[in-house]
Write a protein that holds these residues in place. Structure first.
Motif, PDB file in Angstrom:
ATOM      1  N   SER A  32      -7.880   0.295   2.476  1.00  0.00           N
ATOM      2  CA  SER A  32      -7.349   1.219   3.473  1.00  0.00           C
ATOM      3  C   SER A  32      -7.288   2.625   2.907  1.00  0.00           C
ATOM      4  O   SER A  32      -6.794   2.845   1.797  1.00  0.00           O
ATOM      5  CB  SER A  32      -5.952   0.780   3.913  1.00  0.00           C
ATOM      6  OG  SER A  32      -5.965  -0.551   4.400  1.00  0.00           O
ATOM      7  N   ASP A  33      -7.763   3.583   3.671  1.00  0.00           N
ATOM      8  CA  ASP A  33      -7.776   4.980   3.261  1.00  0.00           C
ATOM      9  C   ASP A  33      -6.398   5.595   3.483  1.00  0.00           C
ATOM     10  O   ASP A  33      -5.850   5.525   4.581  1.00  0.00           O
ATOM     11  CB  ASP A  33      -8.828   5.739   4.072  1.00  0.00           C
ATOM     12  CG  ASP A  33      -8.937   7.194   3.661  1.00  0.00           C
ATOM     13  OD1 ASP A  33      -8.602   7.499   2.497  1.00  0.00           O
ATOM     14  OD2 ASP A  33      -9.328   8.019   4.496  1.00  0.00           O
ATOM     15  N   VAL A  34      -5.834   6.168   2.424  1.00  0.00           N
ATOM     16  CA  VAL A  34      -4.551   6.848   2.536  1.00  0.00           C
ATOM     17  C   VAL A  34      -4.762   8.331   2.804  1.00  0.00           C
ATOM     18  O   VAL A  34      -3.925   8.994   3.398  1.00  0.00           O
ATOM     19  CB  VAL A  34      -3.707   6.627   1.267  1.00  0.00           C
ATOM     20  CG1 VAL A  34      -2.367   7.338   1.364  1.00  0.00           C
ATOM     21  CG2 VAL A  34      -3.485   5.129   1.040  1.00  0.00           C
ATOM     22  N   GLY A  35      -5.888   8.862   2.354  1.00  0.00           N
ATOM     23  CA  GLY A  35      -6.246  10.231   2.691  1.00  0.00           C
ATOM     24  C   GLY A  35      -6.001  11.251   1.612  1.00  0.00           C
ATOM     25  O   GLY A  35      -6.473  12.375   1.698  1.00  0.00           O
ATOM     26  N   GLN A  36      -5.244  10.891   0.553  1.00  0.00           N
ATOM     27  CA  GLN A  36      -4.984  11.821  -0.540  1.00  0.00           C
ATOM     28  C   GLN A  36      -4.905  11.049  -1.844  1.00  0.00           C
ATOM     29  O   GLN A  36      -4.610   9.847  -1.861  1.00  0.00           O
ATOM     30  CB  GLN A  36      -3.649  12.562  -0.334  1.00  0.00           C
ATOM     31  CG  GLN A  36      -3.644  13.568   0.798  1.00  0.00           C
ATOM     32  CD  GLN A  36      -2.259  14.177   0.968  1.00  0.00           C
ATOM     33  OE1 GLN A  36      -1.590  13.956   1.954  1.00  0.00           O
ATOM     34  NE2 GLN A  36      -1.839  14.953  -0.023  1.00  0.00           N
ATOM     35  N   ALA A  37      -5.129  11.739  -2.941  1.00  0.00           N
ATOM     36  CA  ALA A  37      -5.038  11.119  -4.264  1.00  0.00           C
ATOM     37  C   ALA A  37      -3.583  11.034  -4.707  1.00  0.00           C
ATOM     38  O   ALA A  37      -2.691  11.651  -4.135  1.00  0.00           O
ATOM     39  CB  ALA A  37      -5.856  11.927  -5.261  1.00  0.00           C
ATOM     40  N   GLY A  38      -3.363  10.302  -5.771  1.00  0.00           N
ATOM     41  CA  GLY A  38      -2.026  10.129  -6.339  1.00  0.00           C
ATOM     42  C   GLY A  38      -1.678   8.655  -6.364  1.00  0.00           C
ATOM     43  O   GLY A  38      -2.025   7.918  -7.273  1.00  0.00           O
ATOM     44  N   LEU A  39      -0.960   8.224  -5.360  1.00  0.00           N
ATOM     45  CA  LEU A  39      -0.798   6.829  -4.961  1.00  0.00           C
ATOM     46  C   LEU A  39       0.050   5.900  -5.818  1.00  0.00           C
ATOM     47  O   LEU A  39      -0.175   4.696  -5.803  1.00  0.00           O
ATOM     48  CB  LEU A  39      -2.167   6.176  -4.743  1.00  0.00           C
ATOM     49  CG  LEU A  39      -3.056   6.853  -3.690  1.00  0.00           C
ATOM     50  CD1 LEU A  39      -4.332   6.064  -3.535  1.00  0.00           C
ATOM     51  CD2 LEU A  39      -2.345   6.973  -2.375  1.00  0.00           C
ATOM     52  N   PRO A  40       1.073   6.335  -6.534  1.00  0.00           N
ATOM     53  CA  PRO A  40       2.099   5.350  -6.865  1.00  0.00           C
ATOM     54  C   PRO A  40       2.727   4.920  -5.541  1.00  0.00           C
ATOM     55  O   PRO A  40       2.816   5.717  -4.602  1.00  0.00           O
ATOM     56  CB  PRO A  40       3.089   6.134  -7.726  1.00  0.00           C
ATOM     57  CG  PRO A  40       2.930   7.544  -7.269  1.00  0.00           C
ATOM     58  CD  PRO A  40       1.475   7.687  -6.911  1.00  0.00           C
ATOM     59  N   PHE A  41       3.115   3.660  -5.414  1.00  0.00           N
ATOM     60  CA  PHE A  41       3.692   3.269  -4.134  1.00  0.00           C
ATOM     61  C   PHE A  41       4.812   2.248  -4.306  1.00  0.00           C
ATOM     62  O   PHE A  41       4.929   1.601  -5.347  1.00  0.00           O
ATOM     63  CB  PHE A  41       2.626   2.755  -3.158  1.00  0.00           C
ATOM     64  CG  PHE A  41       1.856   1.535  -3.602  1.00  0.00           C
ATOM     65  CD1 PHE A  41       2.305   0.257  -3.310  1.00  0.00           C
ATOM     66  CD2 PHE A  41       0.659   1.670  -4.300  1.00  0.00           C
ATOM     67  CE1 PHE A  41       1.592  -0.858  -3.698  1.00  0.00           C
ATOM     68  CE2 PHE A  41      -0.065   0.554  -4.692  1.00  0.00           C
ATOM     69  CZ  PHE A  41       0.413  -0.723  -4.396  1.00  0.00           C
ATOM     70  N   ALA A  42       5.645   2.141  -3.284  1.00  0.00           N
ATOM     71  CA  ALA A  42       6.744   1.184  -3.241  1.00  0.00           C
ATOM     72  C   ALA A  42       6.620   0.387  -1.955  1.00  0.00           C
ATOM     73  O   ALA A  42       6.310   0.951  -0.900  1.00  0.00           O
ATOM     74  CB  ALA A  42       8.089   1.907  -3.293  1.00  0.00           C
ATOM     75  N   VAL A  43       6.876  -0.927  -2.052  1.00  0.00           N
ATOM     76  CA  VAL A  43       6.680  -1.828  -0.920  1.00  0.00           C
ATOM     77  C   VAL A  43       8.020  -2.325  -0.405  1.00  0.00           C
ATOM     78  O   VAL A  43       8.844  -2.854  -1.174  1.00  0.00           O
ATOM     79  CB  VAL A  43       5.803  -3.024  -1.320  1.00  0.00           C
ATOM     80  CG1 VAL A  43       5.657  -3.998  -0.152  1.00  0.00           C
ATOM     81  CG2 VAL A  43       4.435  -2.552  -1.789  1.00  0.00           C
TER      82      VAL A  43
END
Length: 342
Positions: A32-43
């Motif tokens: 899935s495309d998030v659209g920006q770089a970086g991307l640490p995430f929490a669920v």
């Protein structure tokens, strides 16, 4: 038999890959495309939400997870003062906390019934914040500042305010470069790995007051690879320096795993009943530059490479040694892994 979903953030692609994990193998479901770089995430597993940190411009993107297809649908985005390096949710999913390394800011957002964040409380500012953790009761938050060699300790109000404890911080060894922080299951021990000295730091914790105190440091990188002690501003690749990355406990809380990126290893340290750490019992080669990894439900490790588009699944033997089971392709710059029940 229960199955699980594995989510892998591809930082340079600005995407998240989703796999099903069952029978000891990964089955690709979606990217899935998030659209920006970086991307640490929490669920937020209960509500099927994924909050992903992005940069250029800085912000948090909230996505809805379809457990059947593995696809993520973008719900919204909010600006942030800093580019999130690490994100953590309160246990009820109502507060989202961020640590920003480059901008040196810690932020808190309230998550509404629609799943979207709004700013809460006042941001904190300390140099090179690298991670944040919230206690299981939701009452305390801990931020790690790599540049200041310290763990900052706060009471976390239900409305998101960060109230410093007394003392407001507990120091790590000078020049160690503390990076990622985790709490053990009963939350009487806290562990922090160091980027520069290649150690696992043990802090004892009082669950009632939330206070930490330093209990010791144990080497967690192989000593026979010629790696030197690193420092702020150094190029660890050019100078062949320690480059610590991530740490996790096994399901029983009896082994602490730590990754080192320069030599591409994960080390296993035994954990005693009192939470203290023993000498590393194994140093295993894994995929190159392992920035992020996770413990799978069957006890295996899933390790993501920052520089080759792959993840590896590794069996762990009784001595803590890792053996490769299978690899799978992912996107470029994989830097975050999370696992949840499908």
């Amino acid at each position: 038999m229960s199955t699980h979903l594995v989510l892998v953030a591809n930082s340079r692609d600005g995407s998240i890959s989703t796999f099903e994990y069952a029978g000891g193998d990964l089955t690709p479901l979606a990217t899935s495309d998030v659209g920006q770089a970086g991307l640490p995430f929490a669920v937020d597993a209960d509500r099927g939400l994924v909050h992903a940190g992005v940069k250029d411009p800085n912000g948090v993107v909230t996505l809805k997870l379809d457990r059947a297809s593995g696809r993520l649908e973008r719900l919204g985005r909010i600006d942030a003062e800093g580019a999130p390096t690490y994100l953590a949710l309160s246990p009820d999913g109502r507060l989202l906390l961020s640590a920003s390394y480059h901008q040196g800011v810690g932020e808190v957002w309230q998550i509404g019934d629609d799943g979207l964040p709004t700013p809460a409380g006042e941001p904190i500012h300390r140099p090179n914040l690298h991670s944040v953790a919230v206690s299981a009761d939701g009452q305390f938050a801990y931020f790690v500042t790599l540049r200041d060699d310290a763990v900052l300790q706060y009471r976390l109000a239900p409305t998101g305010e960060l109230i410093p404890l007394d003392p407001p911080q507990v120091d790590a060894p000078a020049g160690s470069g503390p990076r990622h922080i985790i709490l053990d299951a009963d939350e009487t021990s806290v562990y922090v790995n160091t980027e520069y000295s290649g150690e696992a730091l043990h802090f004892r914790r009082d669950p009632d007051s939330g206070l930490l105190w330093f209990a010791g440091a144990t080497p967690c990188v192989p000593a026979d690879r010629g790696l030197g002690h690193s420092r702020f501003g150094a190029d660890p690749r050019e100078e062949h320096l320690i480059w610590g990355a991530d740490l996790h406990l096994d399901a029983a809380g009896r082994v602490l795993f730590c990754s080192e990126r320069n030599e591409g290893t994960i080390s296993a340290l035994p954990v005693a009943e009192d939470g203290s750490l023993g000498t590393a019992v194994a140093h295993s080669a894994v995929v190159p530059q392992p920035r992020s990894f996770a413990v799978l439900p069957d006890g295996a490790l899933l390790v993501a490479s920052e520089i080759t588009p792959e993840v590896g699944v590794y069996d762990v033997d009784a001595n803590g040694t890792l053996g490769l089971r299978v690899t799978h392709p992912v996107g470029e710059g994989a830097n975050w892994v999370e696992i949840l029940t499908r």
